[in-house]
Design a protein around this motif. Structure first.
Motif, short mmCIF file in Angstrom:
data_model
loop_
_atom_site.label_atom_id
_atom_site.label_comp_id
_atom_site.label_asym_id
_atom_site.label_seq_id
_atom_site.Cartn_x
_atom_site.Cartn_y
_atom_site.Cartn_z
N LEU A 39 41.91 28.02 12.23
CA LEU A 39 42.07 26.64 11.79
C LEU A 39 41.12 26.28 10.65
O LEU A 39 39.95 26.66 10.67
N THR A 43 41.26 20.45 10.49
CA THR A 43 42.04 20.55 11.71
C THR A 43 41.12 20.78 12.90
O THR A 43 41.30 20.21 13.98
N THR A 46 39.58 17.51 14.05
CA THR A 46 40.53 16.73 14.84
C THR A 46 40.65 17.30 16.25
O THR A 46 40.68 16.56 17.24
#
Length: 176
Positions: A39, A43, A46
């Motif tokens: 990732l 991302t 999050t």
């Protein structure tokens, strides 16, 4: 946010650089490891926010420090609050680990040439890498450390990293 499984290192370009894992049983073939390492940082942020919302921290970790420029002595205080059943959740052998890292170190790197800028470089583990006993009083804790910063280190680029870990299970020694 408190991360109990892995810690993450991000570089200045916001790409995920590396993960290191202090938990037994999480191998490179596991799903979460493969997801995490693939990732981008945005991302990942999050994802970590989502995990924190679903699993609130069982302790706060506050870092306060003072520095005397004449003696180069730093006093670092790690303190926080614990949920009422902290030892039941974390295990009675929980530990606190404290590191000093430095950003902006220029040194060779195989993929980056001779003038690569290294960030988040571990300079000093103020306690054992397995951690030390947390000085608890009721639902709070406070540990204090004094360290003389070497003159070669740039005080403006230093960071303190502190985290709480839990004891290993099934009779294994150490903590994660």
């Amino acid at each position: 946010h408190t991360i109990s499984v892995s810690a993450f290192l991000l570089n200045r370009s916001s790409d995920l650089e590396a993960t290191f894992n202090r938990s037994p049983g999480l191998s490179a073939s596991s799903y979460i490891y493969n997801v995490i390492t693939s990732l981008p940082a945005s991302t990942m942020s999050t994802f970590l926010d989502y995990l924190a919302d679903q699993n609130p921290a069982w302790a706060t970790v506050n870092v306060n420090s003072t520095f005397d420029s004449e003696t180069r002595q730093a006093v670092i205080t790690i303190s926080g609050e614990l949920v009422p059943n902290f030892d039941e959740i974390m295990g009675s052998g929980n530990k606190l680990t404290v590191y000093i890292t430095e950003d902006g170190l220029v040194a060779p790197q195989v993929s980056g040439g001779n003038n690569y800028v290294h960030n988040n470089v571990l300079r000093k583990a103020l306690v054992s890498v397995k951690g030390v006993t947390i000085n608890k009083t009721g639902n709070t804790y406070k540990n204090e450390y004094t360290y003389t910063i070497p003159s070669a280190w740039n005080i403006d680029n230093l960071n303190v990293v502190a985290f709480i870990s839990r004891p290993l299970k099934n009779g294994a020694s150490g903590v994660y």
